[in-house]
Scaffold this motif. Structure first.
Motif, PDB file in Angstrom:
ATOM      1  N   LYS A  96     -23.335 -22.789 -20.613  1.00 62.04           N
ATOM      2  CA  LYS A  96     -22.410 -21.680 -20.888  1.00 62.04           C
ATOM      3  C   LYS A  96     -22.781 -20.961 -22.185  1.00 62.04           C
ATOM      4  CE  LYS A  96     -18.447 -23.589 -18.458  1.00 62.04           C
ATOM      5  NZ  LYS A  96     -17.117 -24.188 -18.603  1.00 62.04           N
ATOM      6  N   ASP A  97     -23.187 -21.721 -23.209  1.00 64.17           N
ATOM      7  CA  ASP A  97     -23.639 -21.109 -24.465  1.00 64.17           C
ATOM      8  C   ASP A  97     -24.805 -20.165 -24.225  1.00 64.17           C
ATOM      9  OD1 ASP A  97     -21.774 -22.451 -25.957  1.00 64.17           O
ATOM     10  OD2 ASP A  97     -23.171 -23.971 -26.710  1.00 64.17           O
ATOM     11  N   PHE A  98     -25.745 -20.591 -23.415  1.00 64.91           N
ATOM     12  CA  PHE A  98     -26.922 -19.765 -23.149  1.00 64.91           C
ATOM     13  C   PHE A  98     -26.569 -18.513 -22.377  1.00 64.91           C
ATOM     14  CE2 PHE A  98     -29.425 -22.928 -24.937  1.00 64.91           C
ATOM     15  CZ  PHE A  98     -30.668 -22.366 -25.152  1.00 64.91           C
ATOM     16  N   ILE A  99     -25.718 -18.639 -21.415  1.00 68.29           N
ATOM     17  CA  ILE A  99     -25.349 -17.470 -20.618  1.00 68.29           C
ATOM     18  C   ILE A  99     -24.594 -16.458 -21.474  1.00 68.29           C
ATOM     19  CG2 ILE A  99     -23.938 -16.707 -18.675  1.00 68.29           C
ATOM     20  CD1 ILE A  99     -24.847 -19.307 -17.273  1.00 68.29           C
ATOM     21  N   SER A 100     -23.836 -16.935 -22.425  1.00 70.49           N
ATOM     22  CA  SER A 100     -23.110 -16.019 -23.306  1.00 70.49           C
ATOM     23  C   SER A 100     -24.051 -15.284 -24.271  1.00 70.49           C
ATOM     24  CB  SER A 100     -22.032 -16.767 -24.094  1.00 70.49           C
ATOM     25  OG  SER A 100     -22.623 -17.618 -25.050  1.00 70.49           O
ATOM     26  N   LYS A 101     -25.266 -15.778 -24.453  1.00 72.86           N
ATOM     27  CA  LYS A 101     -26.259 -15.161 -25.348  1.00 72.86           C
ATOM     28  C   LYS A 101     -27.155 -14.186 -24.593  1.00 72.86           C
ATOM     29  CE  LYS A 101     -25.146 -17.740 -28.830  1.00 72.86           C
ATOM     30  NZ  LYS A 101     -24.308 -17.218 -29.848  1.00 72.86           N
ATOM     31  N   ARG A 102     -26.723 -13.672 -23.522  1.00 72.51           N
ATOM     32  CA  ARG A 102     -27.555 -12.895 -22.606  1.00 72.51           C
ATOM     33  C   ARG A 102     -28.264 -11.713 -23.256  1.00 72.51           C
ATOM     34  NH1 ARG A 102     -25.772 -11.380 -16.545  1.00 72.51           N
ATOM     35  NH2 ARG A 102     -27.803 -10.681 -15.895  1.00 72.51           N
ATOM     36  N   ARG A 103     -27.797 -11.233 -24.353  1.00 73.51           N
ATOM     37  CA  ARG A 103     -28.433 -10.081 -25.005  1.00 73.51           C
ATOM     38  C   ARG A 103     -29.573 -10.487 -25.928  1.00 73.51           C
ATOM     39  NH1 ARG A 103     -22.996  -8.576 -24.763  1.00 73.51           N
ATOM     40  NH2 ARG A 103     -22.702  -6.745 -23.458  1.00 73.51           N
ATOM     41  N   ARG A 104     -29.844 -11.783 -26.038  1.00 72.97           N
ATOM     42  CA  ARG A 104     -30.905 -12.270 -26.923  1.00 72.97           C
ATOM     43  C   ARG A 104     -31.764 -13.296 -26.192  1.00 72.97           C
ATOM     44  NH1 ARG A 104     -26.410 -13.843 -30.644  1.00 72.97           N
ATOM     45  NH2 ARG A 104     -25.762 -11.885 -31.533  1.00 72.97           N
ATOM     46  N   ASN A 105     -33.020 -13.398 -26.610  1.00 77.01           N
ATOM     47  CA  ASN A 105     -33.844 -14.511 -26.151  1.00 77.01           C
ATOM     48  C   ASN A 105     -33.330 -15.743 -26.883  1.00 77.01           C
ATOM     49  OD1 ASN A 105     -35.787 -12.994 -24.567  1.00 77.01           O
ATOM     50  ND2 ASN A 105     -36.464 -12.173 -26.529  1.00 77.01           N
ATOM     51  N   ALA A 106     -33.223 -16.843 -26.182  1.00 79.12           N
ATOM     52  CA  ALA A 106     -32.679 -18.048 -26.804  1.00 79.12           C
ATOM     53  C   ALA A 106     -33.445 -19.271 -26.334  1.00 79.12           C
ATOM     54  CB  ALA A 106     -31.200 -18.191 -26.459  1.00 79.12           C
ATOM     55  N   LEU A 117     -33.743 -25.848 -22.131  1.00 83.52           N
ATOM     56  CA  LEU A 117     -33.088 -24.585 -21.774  1.00 83.52           C
ATOM     57  C   LEU A 117     -33.712 -23.426 -22.560  1.00 83.52           C
ATOM     58  CD1 LEU A 117     -29.276 -25.420 -21.818  1.00 83.52           C
ATOM     59  CD2 LEU A 117     -30.516 -24.487 -19.906  1.00 83.52           C
ATOM     60  N   ALA A 118     -33.938 -22.336 -21.862  1.00 88.83           N
ATOM     61  CA  ALA A 118     -34.443 -21.133 -22.521  1.00 88.83           C
ATOM     62  C   ALA A 118     -33.926 -19.924 -21.749  1.00 88.83           C
ATOM     63  CB  ALA A 118     -35.961 -21.123 -22.557  1.00 88.83           C
ATOM     64  N   LEU A 119     -33.714 -18.842 -22.454  1.00 92.71           N
ATOM     65  CA  LEU A 119     -33.277 -17.594 -21.845  1.00 92.71           C
ATOM     66  C   LEU A 119     -34.213 -16.487 -22.301  1.00 92.71           C
ATOM     67  CD1 LEU A 119     -31.169 -15.960 -20.223  1.00 92.71           C
ATOM     68  CD2 LEU A 119     -29.908 -15.671 -22.346  1.00 92.71           C
ATOM     69  N   PHE A 120     -34.823 -15.800 -21.328  1.00 91.16           N
ATOM     70  CA  PHE A 120     -35.730 -14.702 -21.619  1.00 91.16           C
ATOM     71  C   PHE A 120     -35.145 -13.411 -21.073  1.00 91.16           C
ATOM     72  CE2 PHE A 120     -38.633 -18.396 -21.116  1.00 91.16           C
ATOM     73  CZ  PHE A 120     -38.995 -18.493 -22.440  1.00 91.16           C
ATOM     74  N   ARG A 121     -35.042 -12.422 -21.939  1.00 90.91           N
ATOM     75  CA  ARG A 121     -34.497 -11.129 -21.533  1.00 90.91           C
ATOM     76  C   ARG A 121     -35.534 -10.336 -20.754  1.00 90.91           C
ATOM     77  NH1 ARG A 121     -32.584  -7.567 -25.920  1.00 90.91           N
ATOM     78  NH2 ARG A 121     -34.762  -7.720 -26.478  1.00 90.91           N
ATOM     79  N   LEU A 122     -35.056  -9.517 -19.855  1.00 86.23           N
ATOM     80  CA  LEU A 122     -35.902  -8.664 -19.029  1.00 86.23           C
ATOM     81  C   LEU A 122     -36.842  -7.818 -19.874  1.00 86.23           C
ATOM     82  CD1 LEU A 122     -36.741  -6.954 -16.532  1.00 86.23           C
ATOM     83  CD2 LEU A 122     -34.624  -5.689 -16.853  1.00 86.23           C
ATOM     84  N   VAL A 123     -36.335  -7.215 -20.927  1.00 90.90           N
ATOM     85  CA  VAL A 123     -37.122  -6.296 -21.740  1.00 90.90           C
ATOM     86  C   VAL A 123     -38.304  -6.990 -22.429  1.00 90.90           C
ATOM     87  CG1 VAL A 123     -35.722  -6.498 -23.831  1.00 90.90           C
ATOM     88  CG2 VAL A 123     -36.897  -4.362 -23.329  1.00 90.90           C
ATOM     89  N   ASP A 124     -38.218  -8.293 -22.655  1.00 87.61           N
ATOM     90  CA  ASP A 124     -39.267  -9.034 -23.349  1.00 87.61           C
ATOM     91  C   ASP A 124     -40.114  -9.908 -22.417  1.00 87.61           C
ATOM     92  OD1 ASP A 124     -38.298  -8.032 -25.781  1.00 87.61           O
ATOM     93  OD2 ASP A 124     -36.856  -9.678 -25.950  1.00 87.61           O
ATOM     94  N   LEU A 125     -39.784  -9.942 -21.163  1.00 90.87           N
ATOM     95  CA  LEU A 125     -40.408 -10.878 -20.229  1.00 90.87           C
ATOM     96  C   LEU A 125     -41.919 -10.705 -20.115  1.00 90.87           C
ATOM     97  CD1 LEU A 125     -39.297 -13.174 -18.573  1.00 90.87           C
ATOM     98  CD2 LEU A 125     -39.095 -11.633 -16.645  1.00 90.87           C
ATOM     99  N   ASP A 126     -42.410  -9.486 -20.088  1.00 92.00           N
ATOM    100  CA  ASP A 126     -43.852  -9.266 -19.957  1.00 92.00           C
ATOM    101  C   ASP A 126     -44.630  -9.847 -21.135  1.00 92.00           C
ATOM    102  OD1 ASP A 126     -43.868  -8.093 -17.462  1.00 92.00           O
ATOM    103  OD2 ASP A 126     -43.638  -6.063 -18.258  1.00 92.00           O
ATOM    104  N   TYR A 127     -44.054  -9.839 -22.317  1.00 90.11           N
ATOM    105  CA  TYR A 127     -44.725 -10.411 -23.485  1.00 90.11           C
ATOM    106  C   TYR A 127     -44.840 -11.929 -23.363  1.00 90.11           C
ATOM    107  CZ  TYR A 127     -43.948  -5.783 -25.347  1.00 90.11           C
ATOM    108  OH  TYR A 127     -43.922  -4.428 -25.517  1.00 90.11           O
TER     109      TYR A 127
END
Length: 160
Positions: A96-106, A117-127
């Motif tokens: 739940k913490d990670f999903i709430s951080k959706r606007r940041r890579n975490a 656990l890791a979260l990658f944003r769409l805008v940064d995924l290609d990098y």
């Protein structure tokens, strides 16, 4: 957001793998929904296809975590991606913490090590994909890959 479970050959050493994975998949299906779940599996894990028919499967030809992650991120390009190591990822609260951080890579880390656990944003995924392509020869931890992305491209991430 899509959820990517990355399986790799080393996980086969755990005799209780299927039970643990079943618990995690059931939790994810209830919390996130079955239509957003993807799994990268090795050829030795073909029985997962019958056991977990709700998952969309991607093949990990090399059997390593980083290659599986690379294949999964390439497939899910165009989405925010929540990455899980099925045996390291621990609790629903952390998820739940990670999903709430959706606007940041975490990245969930402890003592300089990635903890599942890791979260990658769409805008940064290609990098991240580009950096993973150059990381196959070295057996790096995901934390080291994310640090390399930060160093090379200036893309920030948050640790939880």
């Amino acid at each position: 957001m899509k959820v990517l479970l990355v399986f790799y050959s080393k996980l086969l050493e755990d005799g209780d793998l299927l039970r643990k994975v079943n618990e995690k998949v059931n939790l994810l299906k209830r919390f996130i929904g079955p239509d957003s779940l993807y799994a990268v599996i090795t050829t030795e894990m073909k029985d997962f296809i019958d056991r977990f028919p709700d998952l969309v499967f991607i093949r990990n030809d090399r059997g390593t975590f980083l290659y599986g992650l690379y294949k999964g991120l390439r497939k899910l390009r165009g989405n925010d991606v929540l990455v899980l190591d099925p045996l390291r990822f621990t609790s629903l609260d952390r998820l739940k913490d990670f999903i709430s951080k959706r606007r940041r890579n975490a990245l969930y880390t402890s003592e300089g090590q990635w903890k599942g656990l890791a979260l990658f944003r769409l805008v940064d995924l290609d990098y991240f994909i580009r950096t993973l392509e150059s990381s196959f020869q070295e057996e790096r931890d995901l934390f080291a890959v994310v640090e390399k992305v930060k160093e090379d491209y200036g893309i920030e991430y948050e640790t939880l």
